[in-house]
Scaffold this motif. Structure first.
Motif, mmCIF file in Angstrom:
data_model
loop_
_atom_site.group_PDB
_atom_site.id
_atom_site.type_symbol
_atom_site.label_atom_id
_atom_site.label_comp_id
_atom_site.label_asym_id
_atom_site.label_seq_id
_atom_site.Cartn_x
_atom_site.Cartn_y
_atom_site.Cartn_z
ATOM 1 N N LYS A 1 32.965 -80.259 63.944
ATOM 2 C CA LYS A 1 32.177 -79.255 64.693
ATOM 3 C C LYS A 1 31.716 -78.215 63.667
ATOM 4 C CE LYS A 1 32.924 -80.283 69.178
ATOM 5 N NZ LYS A 1 33.382 -81.621 68.880
ATOM 6 N N ILE A 2 30.449 -77.829 63.753
ATOM 7 C CA ILE A 2 29.916 -76.892 62.757
ATOM 8 C C ILE A 2 29.860 -75.473 63.306
ATOM 9 C CG2 ILE A 2 27.879 -76.327 61.354
ATOM 10 C CD1 ILE A 2 27.599 -79.306 60.877
ATOM 11 N N ASN A 3 30.412 -74.564 62.527
ATOM 12 C CA ASN A 3 30.347 -73.143 62.875
ATOM 13 C C ASN A 3 29.083 -72.582 62.203
ATOM 14 O OD1 ASN A 3 30.567 -70.380 62.925
ATOM 15 N ND2 ASN A 3 32.783 -70.362 62.583
ATOM 16 N N LYS B 1 20.718 -74.816 58.948
ATOM 17 C CA LYS B 1 22.072 -74.967 59.498
ATOM 18 C C LYS B 1 22.299 -76.452 59.752
ATOM 19 C CE LYS B 1 22.798 -70.484 59.918
ATOM 20 N NZ LYS B 1 23.822 -69.764 59.182
ATOM 21 N N ALA B 2 23.447 -76.934 59.328
ATOM 22 C CA ALA B 2 23.733 -78.366 59.507
ATOM 23 C C ALA B 2 24.009 -78.676 60.975
ATOM 24 C CB ALA B 2 24.942 -78.748 58.652
ATOM 25 N N ILE B 3 23.577 -79.873 61.395
ATOM 26 C CA ILE B 3 23.938 -80.350 62.735
ATOM 27 C C ILE B 3 24.416 -81.808 62.618
ATOM 28 C CG2 ILE B 3 22.548 -78.845 64.267
ATOM 29 C CD1 ILE B 3 20.394 -81.025 64.238
ATOM 30 N N LYS C 1 28.954 -69.563 59.774
ATOM 31 C CA LYS C 1 29.469 -69.732 58.414
ATOM 32 C C LYS C 1 28.587 -70.633 57.557
ATOM 33 C CE LYS C 1 34.455 -69.238 59.211
ATOM 34 N NZ LYS C 1 34.887 -68.456 58.051
ATOM 35 N N CYS C 2 27.847 -71.551 58.190
ATOM 36 C CA CYS C 2 27.063 -72.542 57.438
ATOM 37 C C CYS C 2 25.945 -71.854 56.648
ATOM 38 C CB CYS C 2 26.464 -73.570 58.407
ATOM 39 S SG CYS C 2 25.363 -74.749 57.590
ATOM 40 N N ILE C 3 25.824 -72.225 55.363
ATOM 41 C CA ILE C 3 24.779 -71.631 54.523
ATOM 42 C C ILE C 3 23.702 -72.662 54.146
ATOM 43 C CG2 ILE C 3 26.203 -69.763 53.588
ATOM 44 C CD1 ILE C 3 26.561 -71.616 51.050
ATOM 45 N N GLY C 4 23.781 -73.839 54.748
ATOM 46 C CA GLY C 4 22.743 -74.855 54.512
ATOM 47 C C GLY C 4 22.777 -75.475 53.123
ATOM 48 N N CYS C 5 23.970 -75.577 52.540
ATOM 49 C CA CYS C 5 24.037 -76.012 51.134
ATOM 50 C C CYS C 5 23.843 -77.516 50.939
ATOM 51 C CB CYS C 5 25.370 -75.597 50.520
ATOM 52 S SG CYS C 5 26.761 -76.556 51.133
ATOM 53 N N ALA C 6 23.950 -78.295 52.001
ATOM 54 C CA ALA C 6 23.694 -79.748 51.986
ATOM 55 C C ALA C 6 24.815 -80.602 51.395
ATOM 56 C CB ALA C 6 22.377 -80.074 51.281
ATOM 57 N N ARG C 7 25.917 -80.001 51.035
ATOM 58 C CA ARG C 7 26.994 -80.820 50.478
ATOM 59 C C ARG C 7 27.515 -81.823 51.512
ATOM 60 N NH1 ARG C 7 27.466 -76.032 47.857
ATOM 61 N NH2 ARG C 7 28.136 -75.965 45.682
ATOM 62 N N CYS C 8 27.614 -81.408 52.764
ATOM 63 C CA CYS C 8 28.156 -82.293 53.810
ATOM 64 C C CYS C 8 27.256 -83.516 53.998
ATOM 65 C CB CYS C 8 28.337 -81.531 55.119
ATOM 66 S SG CYS C 8 26.850 -80.684 55.682
ATOM 67 N N GLU C 9 25.970 -83.278 54.001
ATOM 68 C CA GLU C 9 25.014 -84.372 54.212
ATOM 69 C C GLU C 9 25.181 -85.442 53.130
ATOM 70 O OE1 GLU C 9 21.025 -83.278 53.399
ATOM 71 O OE2 GLU C 9 20.199 -85.156 54.133
ATOM 72 N N SER D 1 22.046 -83.691 59.697
ATOM 73 C CA SER D 1 20.692 -83.211 59.386
ATOM 74 C C SER D 1 20.705 -81.689 59.567
ATOM 75 C CB SER D 1 19.653 -83.894 60.283
ATOM 76 O OG SER D 1 19.972 -83.663 61.632
ATOM 77 N N TYR D 2 19.521 -81.076 59.609
ATOM 78 C CA TYR D 2 19.473 -79.604 59.641
ATOM 79 C C TYR D 2 18.487 -79.100 60.665
ATOM 80 C CZ TYR D 2 21.686 -80.514 55.307
ATOM 81 O OH TYR D 2 22.544 -81.012 54.387
ATOM 82 N N ILE D 3 18.752 -77.898 61.136
ATOM 83 C CA ILE D 3 17.694 -77.192 61.848
ATOM 84 C C ILE D 3 17.408 -75.935 61.041
ATOM 85 C CG2 ILE D 3 17.826 -77.953 64.258
ATOM 86 C CD1 ILE D 3 19.779 -75.649 64.718
ATOM 87 N N ILE E 1 34.575 -81.247 52.144
ATOM 88 C CA ILE E 1 33.716 -80.776 51.046
ATOM 89 C C ILE E 1 33.044 -79.439 51.330
ATOM 90 C CG2 ILE E 1 31.460 -81.831 51.662
ATOM 91 C CD1 ILE E 1 31.770 -82.778 48.512
ATOM 92 N N CYS E 2 33.020 -79.005 52.576
ATOM 93 C CA CYS E 2 32.266 -77.795 52.919
ATOM 94 C C CYS E 2 32.839 -76.560 52.214
ATOM 95 C CB CYS E 2 32.273 -77.574 54.430
ATOM 96 S SG CYS E 2 31.441 -76.028 54.878
ATOM 97 N N PRO E 3 32.053 -75.897 51.359
ATOM 98 C CA PRO E 3 32.585 -74.752 50.617
ATOM 99 C C PRO E 3 32.783 -73.524 51.493
ATOM 100 C CG PRO E 3 30.235 -74.976 50.190
ATOM 101 C CD PRO E 3 30.622 -76.136 51.048
ATOM 102 N N GLN E 4 32.163 -73.534 52.665
ATOM 103 C CA GLN E 4 32.226 -72.370 53.549
ATOM 104 C C GLN E 4 33.291 -72.510 54.636
ATOM 105 O OE1 GLN E 4 30.614 -69.961 51.720
ATOM 106 N NE2 GLN E 4 30.227 -69.171 53.776
ATOM 107 N N LYS E 5 33.999 -73.648 54.616
ATOM 108 C CA LYS E 5 34.948 -73.944 55.710
ATOM 109 C C LYS E 5 34.237 -73.795 57.057
ATOM 110 C CE LYS E 5 38.676 -74.625 53.207
ATOM 111 N NZ LYS E 5 39.402 -73.760 52.417
ATOM 112 N N ALA E 6 33.020 -74.319 57.101
ATOM 113 C CA ALA E 6 32.205 -74.172 58.317
ATOM 114 C C ALA E 6 32.369 -75.367 59.254
ATOM 115 C CB ALA E 6 30.735 -74.018 57.940
ATOM 116 N N ILE E 7 33.134 -76.391 58.814
ATOM 117 C CA ILE E 7 33.289 -77.591 59.660
ATOM 118 C C ILE E 7 34.765 -77.768 59.995
ATOM 119 C CG2 ILE E 7 32.800 -80.055 59.886
ATOM 120 C CD1 ILE E 7 30.759 -79.834 57.653
ATOM 121 N N HIS E 8 35.003 -77.976 61.284
ATOM 122 C CA HIS E 8 36.379 -78.202 61.724
ATOM 123 C C HIS E 8 36.338 -79.325 62.758
ATOM 124 C CE1 HIS E 8 40.491 -77.156 61.821
ATOM 125 N NE2 HIS E 8 40.500 -76.705 63.051
#
Ligand code: SF4
Ligand code: SF4
Length: 314
Positions: free
Chosen positions: A108-110, A81-83, A113-121, A130-132, A98-105
């Motif tokens: 702030k990361i939801n 999960k992105a942080i 919804k986050c699938i850890g795809c790394a596009r945001c990073e 980074s990620y946890i 860029i987030c394909p999951q619309k997990a960032i607003h």
């Protein structure tokens, strides 16, 4: 049985996202793709998600479908999960765009919804992301899920910690006697190590009770071109050449061109699993507030989902 579906014709598997715990999104995806002809669904190992999927499969008259749940090892990107480090973030909005999951607003990361795809990073100009790893404790999540009724457990072997891989794999084999899937990529393993790992993992299992999901570039799909899908076909060829008694699924960068490229390259696959691209093409429909009440929304979504399913099963 799942085996029949995999052996009778090429099967389309919808990947909802191992880390996707947005129940409403999964409900809509499963319903839509079931109407489009999909009968194999890959879900997060989460009881609420499984129950919701089963509910909408009934609604779509698709109870003849199969459900697979995905689990991984520590640092498997599917469990990440992105942080955001707010000391570095300048609120530029690039990650949200860029987030394909619309997990960032608004930076702030939801997490659901986050699938850890790394596009945001990759697009962050300040290296603020980074990620946890939120890998699940198998002995907590799997027993109740198995009791609930599933058709397959998929284990993501994306990493090099052999001890962790084999101890978790043995545990899964002990508690579940149904079909197991191994999702594996070449990211951390050379070709020989990859085949040796697979041989060791299927040792003692009944022939063709194991699926190998050849994961090209995990979670990289999004574009409908040959280039994105090339890596999955390449790894599938390596697995095919090893002549293992397994079923073969293509994933990771898969799209509407995957089946065609696999045919050209003479890959005898049993299924194509599509995640990012399948979700992307229907996103504007599944986000509509009138999704469940407006038949036109479903019809319009089916006009894009069904041709994708048909590229695989026809
Ligand atoms: S871009 Fe990928 S990793 Fe980043 S928040 Fe969105 S889903 Fe998570
Ligand atoms: S891309 Fe990086 S700097 Fe820009 S909003 Fe996202 S986290 Fe902040």
């Amino acid at each position: 049985m799942l085996k029949d579906l995999l052996e009778t014709k090429h099967c389309f598997k919808l990947i909802c996202g191992a880390g996707n715990e947005d129940i409403e999104e999964v409900r809509r995806l499963v319903y839509l793709y079931a109407l489009a002809g999909c009968r194999f669904f890959d879900l997060s190992a989460n009881i609420a998600i499984i129950d919701s999927a089963k509910e909408v499969l009934e609604q779509a008259h698709a109870l003849d479908s199969y459900i697979c749940v995905s689990v991984g090892i520590k640092n498997d990107p599917h469990s990440n999960k992105a942080i955001i480090d707010y000391d570095k973030c300048i609120n530029c909005g690039s990650c949200e765009a860029i987030c394909p999951q619309k997990a960032i607003h608004y930076a702030k990361i939801n997490k659901t919804k986050c699938i850890g795809c790394a596009r945001c990073e990759k697009v962050c100009p300040k290296n603020a992301i980074s990620y946890i790893s939120e890998e699940k404790k198998l002995d907590e999540v799997l027993p109740p899920i198995i009791k609930r009724g599933i058709d397959c457990i998929e284990f993501h072997v994306i990493g090099q910690d052999e001890n962790e891989i084999f101890s978790k794999w043995h545990y899964i084999n002990e508690i579940y006697d149904g079909d197991l899937s191994i999702c594996i990529s070449r990211a951390k393993l050379g070709d020989e190590a990859l085949i040796n790992t697979l041989k060791k993992m299927i040792e003692g299992r009944k022939p063709f009770s194991t699926i190998i999901q050849a994961d090209g570039f995990p979670m990289s799909g999004g574009d409908d071109n040959y280039k994105s899908t090339l890596q999955t076909v390449a790894i599938a060829e390596i697995i095919q050449n090893a002549k293992l008694p397994v079923h073969l699924i293509l994933s990771g960068g898969t799209n509407g061109k995957t089946s065609e490229l696999a045919h050209i390259c003479e890959i005898n696959y049993n299924a194509v699993a599509i995640g990012s691209y399948a979700r992307k093409i229907v996103r504007k429909y599944i986000e509509r507030p009138d999704f469940w009440t407006n038949d036109n929304v479903i019809q319009n979504a089916l006009e894009v989902a069904k041709p994708l399913v048909d590229t695989v099963i026809l």
